[in-house]
Scaffold this motif. Structure first.
Motif, PDB file in Angstrom:
ATOM      1  N   LEU A  85       7.682  50.792  47.035  1.00 32.68           N
ATOM      2  CA  LEU A  85       7.285  50.139  45.744  1.00 32.68           C
ATOM      3  C   LEU A  85       7.786  51.322  44.791  1.00 32.68           C
ATOM      4  O   LEU A  85       7.596  52.392  44.986  1.00 32.68           O
ATOM      5  N   PRO A  86       8.441  50.859  43.816  1.00 32.61           N
ATOM      6  CA  PRO A  86       8.930  51.717  42.747  1.00 32.61           C
ATOM      7  C   PRO A  86       7.627  52.012  42.063  1.00 32.61           C
ATOM      8  O   PRO A  86       6.668  51.205  41.451  1.00 32.61           O
ATOM      9  N   GLY A  87       7.676  53.345  41.391  1.00 30.22           N
ATOM     10  CA  GLY A  87       6.621  53.811  40.557  1.00 30.22           C
ATOM     11  C   GLY A  87       7.048  53.614  39.156  1.00 30.22           C
ATOM     12  O   GLY A  87       8.159  53.107  38.782  1.00 30.22           O
ATOM     13  N   THR A  88       6.464  54.266  38.162  1.00 28.87           N
ATOM     14  CA  THR A  88       6.740  54.372  36.706  1.00 28.87           C
ATOM     15  C   THR A  88       7.846  55.412  36.412  1.00 28.87           C
ATOM     16  O   THR A  88       7.810  56.453  37.062  1.00 28.87           O
ATOM     17  N   PRO A  89       9.057  54.872  36.133  1.00 25.79           N
ATOM     18  CA  PRO A  89      10.202  55.618  35.991  1.00 25.79           C
ATOM     19  C   PRO A  89       9.710  56.755  34.868  1.00 25.79           C
ATOM     20  O   PRO A  89       9.107  56.551  33.844  1.00 25.79           O
ATOM     21  N   VAL A  90      10.546  57.947  35.041  1.00 23.51           N
ATOM     22  CA  VAL A  90      10.440  58.877  34.338  1.00 23.51           C
ATOM     23  C   VAL A  90      11.726  59.713  33.833  1.00 23.51           C
ATOM     24  O   VAL A  90      12.891  59.312  34.399  1.00 23.51           O
ATOM     25  N   ASP A  91      11.896  60.415  32.663  1.00 25.52           N
ATOM     26  CA  ASP A  91      13.073  60.900  32.175  1.00 25.52           C
ATOM     27  C   ASP A  91      13.374  62.208  32.874  1.00 25.52           C
ATOM     28  O   ASP A  91      12.571  62.643  33.991  1.00 25.52           O
ATOM     29  N   GLU A  93      12.877  64.928  32.259  1.00 23.01           N
ATOM     30  CA  GLU A  93      11.700  66.116  31.750  1.00 23.01           C
ATOM     31  C   GLU A  93      10.472  65.553  32.691  1.00 23.01           C
ATOM     32  O   GLU A  93       9.381  66.287  32.392  1.00 23.01           O
ATOM     33  N   ARG A  94      10.673  64.445  33.496  1.00 22.39           N
ATOM     34  CA  ARG A  94       9.429  63.830  34.104  1.00 22.39           C
ATOM     35  C   ARG A  94       8.464  63.213  33.035  1.00 22.39           C
ATOM     36  O   ARG A  94       7.003  63.390  33.196  1.00 22.39           O
ATOM     37  N   ASN A  95       8.564  62.694  32.017  1.00 29.69           N
ATOM     38  CA  ASN A  95       7.847  61.939  31.059  1.00 29.69           C
ATOM     39  C   ASN A  95       8.175  60.485  31.307  1.00 29.69           C
ATOM     40  O   ASN A  95       9.381  60.022  31.327  1.00 29.69           O
ATOM     41  N   LYS A  96       7.113  59.762  31.190  1.00 30.06           N
ATOM     42  CA  LYS A  96       7.044  58.484  31.267  1.00 30.06           C
ATOM     43  C   LYS A  96       7.867  57.841  29.810  1.00 30.06           C
ATOM     44  O   LYS A  96       7.687  58.353  28.669  1.00 30.06           O
ATOM     45  N   VAL A  97       8.417  56.757  30.063  1.00 24.45           N
ATOM     46  CA  VAL A  97       9.161  56.290  28.952  1.00 24.45           C
ATOM     47  C   VAL A  97       8.821  54.987  28.619  1.00 24.45           C
ATOM     48  O   VAL A  97       8.476  54.085  29.498  1.00 24.45           O
ATOM     49  N   ASP A  98       8.347  54.508  27.424  1.00 27.53           N
ATOM     50  CA  ASP A  98       7.736  53.240  27.046  1.00 27.53           C
ATOM     51  C   ASP A  98       8.856  52.310  26.957  1.00 27.53           C
ATOM     52  O   ASP A  98      10.023  52.482  26.845  1.00 27.53           O
ATOM     53  N   PRO A 135      16.680  47.513  30.133  1.00 27.31           N
ATOM     54  CA  PRO A 135      17.056  47.919  28.840  1.00 27.31           C
ATOM     55  C   PRO A 135      18.016  49.058  29.061  1.00 27.31           C
ATOM     56  O   PRO A 135      17.859  49.974  29.932  1.00 27.31           O
ATOM     57  N   ALA A 136      18.998  49.612  27.971  1.00 31.60           N
ATOM     58  CA  ALA A 136      19.679  50.476  27.933  1.00 31.60           C
ATOM     59  C   ALA A 136      18.946  51.845  28.123  1.00 31.60           C
ATOM     60  O   ALA A 136      19.305  52.799  28.664  1.00 31.60           O
ATOM     61  N   THR A 137      17.913  51.969  27.519  1.00 26.05           N
ATOM     62  CA  THR A 137      17.087  53.176  27.516  1.00 26.05           C
ATOM     63  C   THR A 137      16.440  53.448  28.835  1.00 26.05           C
ATOM     64  O   THR A 137      15.932  54.608  29.111  1.00 26.05           O
ATOM     65  N   CYS A 138      16.607  52.545  29.922  1.00 23.87           N
ATOM     66  CA  CYS A 138      16.084  52.997  31.099  1.00 23.87           C
ATOM     67  C   CYS A 138      17.182  53.290  32.224  1.00 23.87           C
ATOM     68  O   CYS A 138      16.884  53.517  33.178  1.00 23.87           O
ATOM     69  N   ARG A 139      18.209  53.359  31.490  1.00 26.87           N
ATOM     70  CA  ARG A 139      19.624  53.480  32.602  1.00 26.87           C
ATOM     71  C   ARG A 139      19.681  54.920  32.979  1.00 26.87           C
ATOM     72  O   ARG A 139      20.192  55.066  33.971  1.00 26.87           O
ATOM     73  N   ASP A 140      18.806  55.898  32.619  1.00 30.06           N
ATOM     74  CA  ASP A 140      19.173  57.301  33.179  1.00 30.06           C
ATOM     75  C   ASP A 140      17.856  57.711  33.371  1.00 30.06           C
ATOM     76  O   ASP A 140      17.642  59.057  33.444  1.00 30.06           O
ATOM     77  N   LEU A 141      17.043  56.961  34.110  1.00 28.89           N
ATOM     78  CA  LEU A 141      15.617  57.451  34.350  1.00 28.89           C
ATOM     79  C   LEU A 141      15.551  57.535  35.782  1.00 28.89           C
ATOM     80  O   LEU A 141      16.458  57.002  36.652  1.00 28.89           O
ATOM     81  N   VAL A 142      14.485  58.159  36.138  1.00 31.42           N
ATOM     82  CA  VAL A 142      14.397  58.262  37.899  1.00 31.42           C
ATOM     83  C   VAL A 142      12.832  57.524  38.137  1.00 31.42           C
ATOM     84  O   VAL A 142      12.036  57.340  37.492  1.00 31.42           O
ATOM     85  N   PHE A 143      13.370  56.557  38.940  1.00 30.41           N
ATOM     86  CA  PHE A 143      12.082  55.531  39.570  1.00 30.41           C
ATOM     87  C   PHE A 143      11.886  56.071  41.022  1.00 30.41           C
ATOM     88  O   PHE A 143      12.421  56.253  41.721  1.00 30.41           O
ATOM     89  N   PRO A 144      10.559  56.765  41.077  1.00 27.26           N
ATOM     90  CA  PRO A 144      10.243  57.042  42.129  1.00 27.26           C
ATOM     91  C   PRO A 144       9.561  56.204  43.238  1.00 27.26           C
ATOM     92  O   PRO A 144       9.230  54.873  42.901  1.00 27.26           O
ATOM     93  N   LEU A 145      10.044  56.198  44.390  1.00 25.45           N
ATOM     94  CA  LEU A 145       9.531  55.141  45.455  1.00 25.45           C
ATOM     95  C   LEU A 145       8.450  55.723  46.178  1.00 25.45           C
ATOM     96  O   LEU A 145       8.523  56.822  46.886  1.00 25.45           O
ATOM     97  N   THR A 146       7.611  54.883  46.779  1.00 26.37           N
ATOM     98  CA  THR A 146       6.548  55.328  47.734  1.00 26.37           C
ATOM     99  C   THR A 146       6.846  54.298  48.861  1.00 26.37           C
ATOM    100  O   THR A 146       6.859  53.034  48.661  1.00 26.37           O
ATOM    101  N   TYR A 147       7.153  55.059  49.917  1.00 28.11           N
ATOM    102  CA  TYR A 147       7.507  54.148  51.132  1.00 28.11           C
ATOM    103  C   TYR A 147       6.176  54.104  52.167  1.00 28.11           C
ATOM    104  O   TYR A 147       5.252  55.074  52.133  1.00 28.11           O
ATOM    105  N   SER A 148       5.854  52.915  52.570  1.00 30.50           N
ATOM    106  CA  SER A 148       4.890  52.931  53.708  1.00 30.50           C
ATOM    107  C   SER A 148       5.113  51.868  54.943  1.00 30.50           C
ATOM    108  O   SER A 148       6.374  51.185  54.678  1.00 30.50           O
ATOM    109  N   GLY A 149       4.729  51.977  56.109  1.00 26.41           N
ATOM    110  CA  GLY A 149       5.296  51.450  57.088  1.00 26.41           C
ATOM    111  C   GLY A 149       3.997  51.146  58.131  1.00 26.41           C
ATOM    112  O   GLY A 149       2.921  51.618  57.925  1.00 26.41           O
ATOM    113  N   HIS A 150       4.367  50.337  59.110  1.00 28.65           N
ATOM    114  CA  HIS A 150       3.279  50.174  60.040  1.00 28.65           C
ATOM    115  C   HIS A 150       4.011  49.850  61.510  1.00 28.65           C
ATOM    116  O   HIS A 150       5.184  49.335  61.544  1.00 28.65           O
ATOM    117  N   ALA A 151       3.429  50.488  62.410  1.00 36.66           N
ATOM    118  CA  ALA A 151       4.076  50.469  63.815  1.00 36.66           C
ATOM    119  C   ALA A 151       3.209  50.105  64.950  1.00 36.66           C
ATOM    120  O   ALA A 151       1.959  50.511  64.629  1.00 36.66           O
TER     121      ALA A 151
END
Length: 154
Positions: A85-91, A93-98, A135-151
């Protein structure tokens, strides 16, 4: 009766336009479903993004994340579910971008169960899709991903 173990991993893995942040160790945790016998002796499997590169954030593009699944147990396990699941992207400097919600990125869940031998590992690929209306303002951001699984036991 299949016994199960749930491995949940959180890893900051980036989808960036040009640069790549320093990798961070994922925080690993697991939980066992109540009432299932024979699970307490199993260790959680690990989920590690080993892509080594960023997904290009251009509208409508697709990329691939390479994910290593490791079995620390002395018995076979079958990973039946893996998602990210993607999380809230950051720039940088690790700041959230509106104006850049996490929904601009999606990751298709793993659709085929994989067997991992005792003390073994398997690498799978997960497809990342970038929204067509990114949006163009979102193209240089980091989208953190949270992985989960079941075995289950193999």
């Amino acid at each position: 009766m299949a016994t199960t173990i749930l491995g949940v991993g959180a890893a900051v893995v980036a989808a960036m336009h040009l640069t790549w942040p320093e990798p961070q160790l994922p925080a690993m945790a697991y939980s066992v479903s109540a009432g299932e016998a024979g699970v307490s002796d199993l260790k959680p499997f690990s989920i590690d993004d080993v892509s080594g590169g960023a997904v290009e954030l251009t509208p409508g593009s697709e990329g691939v994340r390479k994910v290593r699944l490791s079995n620390p147990n002395d018995v076979d396990i079958i990973v039946v579910k893996l998602s990210a699941l993607p999380g809230t992207p950051v720039d940088s400097e690790r700041n959230k971008v509106d104006g850049c919600p996490s929904g601009l990125l999606s990751v298709a869940p793993m659709d085929t169960p994989v067997l991992i031998p005792p003390a073994g590992e398997v690498q799978v690929e997960m497809v990342v899709q970038v929204a067509h209306d990114l949006p163009a303002t979102c193209r240089d951001l980091v989208f953190p991903l949270t992985y989960s699984g079941h075995a289950t036991r193999g």
